[in-house]
Design a protein around this motif. Structure first.
Motif, PDB file in Angstrom:
ATOM      1  N   ARG A  15      19.783  59.376  18.391  1.00 40.78           N
ATOM      2  CA  ARG A  15      19.214  57.818  17.794  1.00 40.78           C
ATOM      3  C   ARG A  15      20.826  56.697  18.416  1.00 40.78           C
ATOM      4  O   ARG A  15      20.410  55.282  19.081  1.00 40.78           O
ATOM      5  CB  ARG A  15      19.506  57.103  16.230  1.00 40.78           C
ATOM      6  N   LEU A  16      21.789  57.167  18.884  1.00 36.96           N
ATOM      7  CA  LEU A  16      22.755  56.526  19.356  1.00 36.96           C
ATOM      8  C   LEU A  16      22.922  56.438  20.974  1.00 36.96           C
ATOM      9  O   LEU A  16      22.892  54.958  20.999  1.00 36.96           O
ATOM     10  CB  LEU A  16      23.595  56.874  18.902  1.00 36.96           C
ATOM     11  N   THR A  17      22.529  57.404  21.261  1.00 33.60           N
ATOM     12  CA  THR A  17      22.274  57.391  22.767  1.00 33.60           C
ATOM     13  C   THR A  17      20.845  56.270  22.566  1.00 33.60           C
ATOM     14  O   THR A  17      21.000  55.415  24.502  1.00 33.60           O
ATOM     15  CB  THR A  17      22.724  58.603  23.348  1.00 33.60           C
ATOM     16  N   GLY A  49      29.464  53.372  16.930  1.00 30.76           N
ATOM     17  CA  GLY A  49      28.783  54.497  16.973  1.00 30.76           C
ATOM     18  C   GLY A  49      29.472  55.117  16.848  1.00 30.76           C
ATOM     19  O   GLY A  49      30.265  55.129  17.289  1.00 30.76           O
ATOM     20  N   ALA A  50      29.513  56.031  15.635  1.00 36.09           N
ATOM     21  CA  ALA A  50      30.396  56.836  14.993  1.00 36.09           C
ATOM     22  C   ALA A  50      29.606  58.405  15.773  1.00 36.09           C
ATOM     23  O   ALA A  50      28.654  59.317  15.415  1.00 36.09           O
ATOM     24  CB  ALA A  50      30.447  56.855  13.836  1.00 36.09           C
ATOM     25  N   THR A  51      30.443  59.519  16.018  1.00 34.66           N
ATOM     26  CA  THR A  51      30.503  60.417  16.943  1.00 34.66           C
ATOM     27  C   THR A  51      31.241  61.437  16.036  1.00 34.66           C
ATOM     28  O   THR A  51      31.988  61.459  15.493  1.00 34.66           O
ATOM     29  CB  THR A  51      30.811  60.992  18.272  1.00 34.66           C
ATOM     30  N   ASN A  87      30.729  64.785  24.604  1.00 36.41           N
ATOM     31  CA  ASN A  87      29.301  65.004  25.166  1.00 36.41           C
ATOM     32  C   ASN A  87      28.165  63.754  24.976  1.00 36.41           C
ATOM     33  O   ASN A  87      27.438  63.195  25.431  1.00 36.41           O
ATOM     34  CB  ASN A  87      28.363  65.234  23.876  1.00 36.41           C
ATOM     35  N   THR A  88      28.724  61.913  23.988  1.00 37.25           N
ATOM     36  CA  THR A  88      28.102  61.401  23.752  1.00 37.25           C
ATOM     37  C   THR A  88      28.143  60.225  25.340  1.00 37.25           C
ATOM     38  O   THR A  88      27.008  59.785  25.625  1.00 37.25           O
ATOM     39  CB  THR A  88      28.376  60.413  22.984  1.00 37.25           C
ATOM     40  N   MET A  89      29.420  60.358  25.982  1.00 39.26           N
ATOM     41  CA  MET A  89      29.517  59.699  26.747  1.00 39.26           C
ATOM     42  C   MET A  89      28.431  60.751  27.965  1.00 39.26           C
ATOM     43  O   MET A  89      27.801  59.340  28.775  1.00 39.26           O
ATOM     44  CB  MET A  89      31.366  59.250  27.518  1.00 39.26           C
ATOM     45  N   ALA A  90      28.319  61.348  28.025  1.00 38.10           N
ATOM     46  CA  ALA A  90      28.114  62.526  29.533  1.00 38.10           C
ATOM     47  C   ALA A  90      26.749  61.604  29.158  1.00 38.10           C
ATOM     48  O   ALA A  90      25.964  61.546  30.613  1.00 38.10           O
ATOM     49  CB  ALA A  90      28.116  63.852  29.475  1.00 38.10           C
ATOM     50  N   SER A  91      25.924  61.601  28.070  1.00 37.31           N
ATOM     51  CA  SER A  91      25.006  61.850  28.057  1.00 37.31           C
ATOM     52  C   SER A  91      24.306  60.400  28.036  1.00 37.31           C
ATOM     53  O   SER A  91      23.216  59.846  28.758  1.00 37.31           O
ATOM     54  CB  SER A  91      24.270  61.748  26.172  1.00 37.31           C
ATOM     55  N   ALA A  92      24.889  58.853  27.674  1.00 36.78           N
ATOM     56  CA  ALA A  92      24.898  57.330  28.349  1.00 36.78           C
ATOM     57  C   ALA A  92      24.822  57.713  29.898  1.00 36.78           C
ATOM     58  O   ALA A  92      24.175  56.722  30.393  1.00 36.78           O
ATOM     59  CB  ALA A  92      25.680  56.577  27.203  1.00 36.78           C
ATOM     60  N   ALA A  93      25.925  58.400  29.907  1.00 35.76           N
ATOM     61  CA  ALA A  93      26.304  58.302  31.426  1.00 35.76           C
ATOM     62  C   ALA A  93      24.970  57.984  32.676  1.00 35.76           C
ATOM     63  O   ALA A  93      24.782  57.749  33.626  1.00 35.76           O
ATOM     64  CB  ALA A  93      27.412  59.138  32.220  1.00 35.76           C
ATOM     65  N   LEU A 107      26.924  43.454  19.537  1.00 32.79           N
ATOM     66  CA  LEU A 107      28.424  44.301  20.563  1.00 32.79           C
ATOM     67  C   LEU A 107      28.306  45.482  19.144  1.00 32.79           C
ATOM     68  O   LEU A 107      28.304  45.422  18.356  1.00 32.79           O
ATOM     69  CB  LEU A 107      29.136  43.422  20.312  1.00 32.79           C
ATOM     70  N   MET A 108      28.749  46.604  20.226  1.00 31.59           N
ATOM     71  CA  MET A 108      28.646  47.836  19.782  1.00 31.59           C
ATOM     72  C   MET A 108      30.185  48.454  20.721  1.00 31.59           C
ATOM     73  O   MET A 108      30.544  48.702  21.903  1.00 31.59           O
ATOM     74  CB  MET A 108      27.469  49.062  20.861  1.00 31.59           C
ATOM     75  N   ALA A 109      30.362  49.248  19.886  1.00 33.72           N
ATOM     76  CA  ALA A 109      31.984  50.398  20.283  1.00 33.72           C
ATOM     77  C   ALA A 109      31.551  51.456  19.510  1.00 33.72           C
ATOM     78  O   ALA A 109      31.050  52.079  18.331  1.00 33.72           O
ATOM     79  CB  ALA A 109      32.733  49.548  19.693  1.00 33.72           C
ATOM     80  N   VAL A 110      31.588  52.177  20.295  1.00 31.33           N
ATOM     81  CA  VAL A 110      31.299  53.872  20.257  1.00 31.33           C
ATOM     82  C   VAL A 110      32.304  54.077  19.780  1.00 31.33           C
ATOM     83  O   VAL A 110      33.784  54.902  20.605  1.00 31.33           O
ATOM     84  CB  VAL A 110      30.910  54.207  21.607  1.00 31.33           C
ATOM     85  N   LEU A 111      33.173  54.297  18.159  1.00 32.92           N
ATOM     86  CA  LEU A 111      34.600  55.085  18.060  1.00 32.92           C
ATOM     87  C   LEU A 111      34.349  55.763  16.979  1.00 32.92           C
ATOM     88  O   LEU A 111      33.700  55.697  15.975  1.00 32.92           O
ATOM     89  CB  LEU A 111      35.205  53.432  17.632  1.00 32.92           C
ATOM     90  N   PRO A 112      34.496  57.087  17.040  1.00 41.46           N
ATOM     91  CA  PRO A 112      35.337  57.475  18.348  1.00 41.46           C
ATOM     92  C   PRO A 112      34.196  58.394  19.408  1.00 41.46           C
ATOM     93  O   PRO A 112      33.011  58.215  19.131  1.00 41.46           O
ATOM     94  CB  PRO A 112      35.855  58.840  18.008  1.00 41.46           C
ATOM     95  N   ALA A 113      34.277  57.882  20.744  1.00 38.18           N
ATOM     96  CA  ALA A 113      33.011  58.677  21.711  1.00 38.18           C
ATOM     97  C   ALA A 113      33.735  59.665  22.268  1.00 38.18           C
ATOM     98  O   ALA A 113      34.466  59.656  22.677  1.00 38.18           O
ATOM     99  CB  ALA A 113      33.129  57.543  22.739  1.00 38.18           C
ATOM    100  N   THR A 114      32.846  60.670  22.172  1.00 39.73           N
ATOM    101  CA  THR A 114      32.982  62.297  22.823  1.00 39.73           C
ATOM    102  C   THR A 114      32.701  62.350  24.545  1.00 39.73           C
ATOM    103  O   THR A 114      31.786  61.810  24.582  1.00 39.73           O
ATOM    104  CB  THR A 114      32.085  62.937  21.864  1.00 39.73           C
TER     105      THR A 114
END
Length: 191
Positions: free
Chosen positions: A111-113, A17-19, A98-104, A89-96
């Motif tokens: 689509r990524l989240t 996952g690329a952000t 914003n993306t981490m907050a959405s996932a949390a 397997l998924m690697a969010v690379l890099p993870a912003t």
């Protein structure tokens, strides 16, 4: 190791996952190294905010497949449940942040989240953001929540670089070296 119905070994299927982080410009080096070190199928799912930093056409030179944009006409072949079913397997690379907050928070603004929330496989987050953002209570809380929810937030490496807008050297959390990323992918791939 997975095998198909004819007992042929199936290559691991890795989703990146690329952000929209400035560190995305490093992604081609990581993708090349992953392909060289792991006999795998490599797909990159790019957010709309990632594309201005690194065009999908460039990423396609280093991956087996690239999924980008949020166009509804792409969903018949690239809907989140299909993407999840097609990967191990998924690697969010890099993870912003914003993306981490959405996932949390279980939010699915793109689509990524949505794929992260629907995942049935390990998801690794490789955070990249400004140092002030990294230290905020909200970011620390989101990281704890992601870990509590069974995701894996990888400790970033601090890099110093010159910030032209501030006219000074600044440190910020960034991607670990390529060998560390490859080692972690191998560790979390299903056996």
């Amino acid at each position: 190791m997975k095998y198909d119905e004819t007992n042929q070994k199936i290559k691991p299927r890795i989703l990146i996952g690329a952000t929209g982080s400035v560190d995305i410009v490093l992604l081609p080096r990581y993708l090349s190294a992953i392909k060289a070190a792991i006999d795998c199928t490599l797909t990159v799912l790019m957010t709309s905010s990632a594309i201005p930093f690194l065009p999908a056409e460039t990423v396609a030179l280093y991956a087996d497949r690239v999924i980008s944009g949020e166009k509804p006409q792409d969903w018949p072949t690239d809907k989140p449940s299909r993407i999840v079913a097609d990967h191990d397997l998924m690697a969010v690379l890099p993870a912003t942040a914003n993306t981490m907050a959405s996932a949390a928070h279980g939010a699915t603004p793109n689509r990524l989240t949505t794929v992260i929330l629907a995942s049935t496989f390990p998801v690794l987050f490789f955070p990249v953001m400004g140092s002030v953002m990294w230290e905020k209570n909200a970011t620390r809380r989101n990281i704890r929540q992601l870990n509590d929810d069974g995701y894996h937030v990888i400790e970033p490496v601090w890099h110093e670089n010159f910030d032209a807008s501030l006219q000074k050297m600044v440190g910020h959390p960034s991607l670990p070296d390529i060998e560390t990323v490859i080692s972690l992918l191998k560790q979390y791939l299903p056996k």
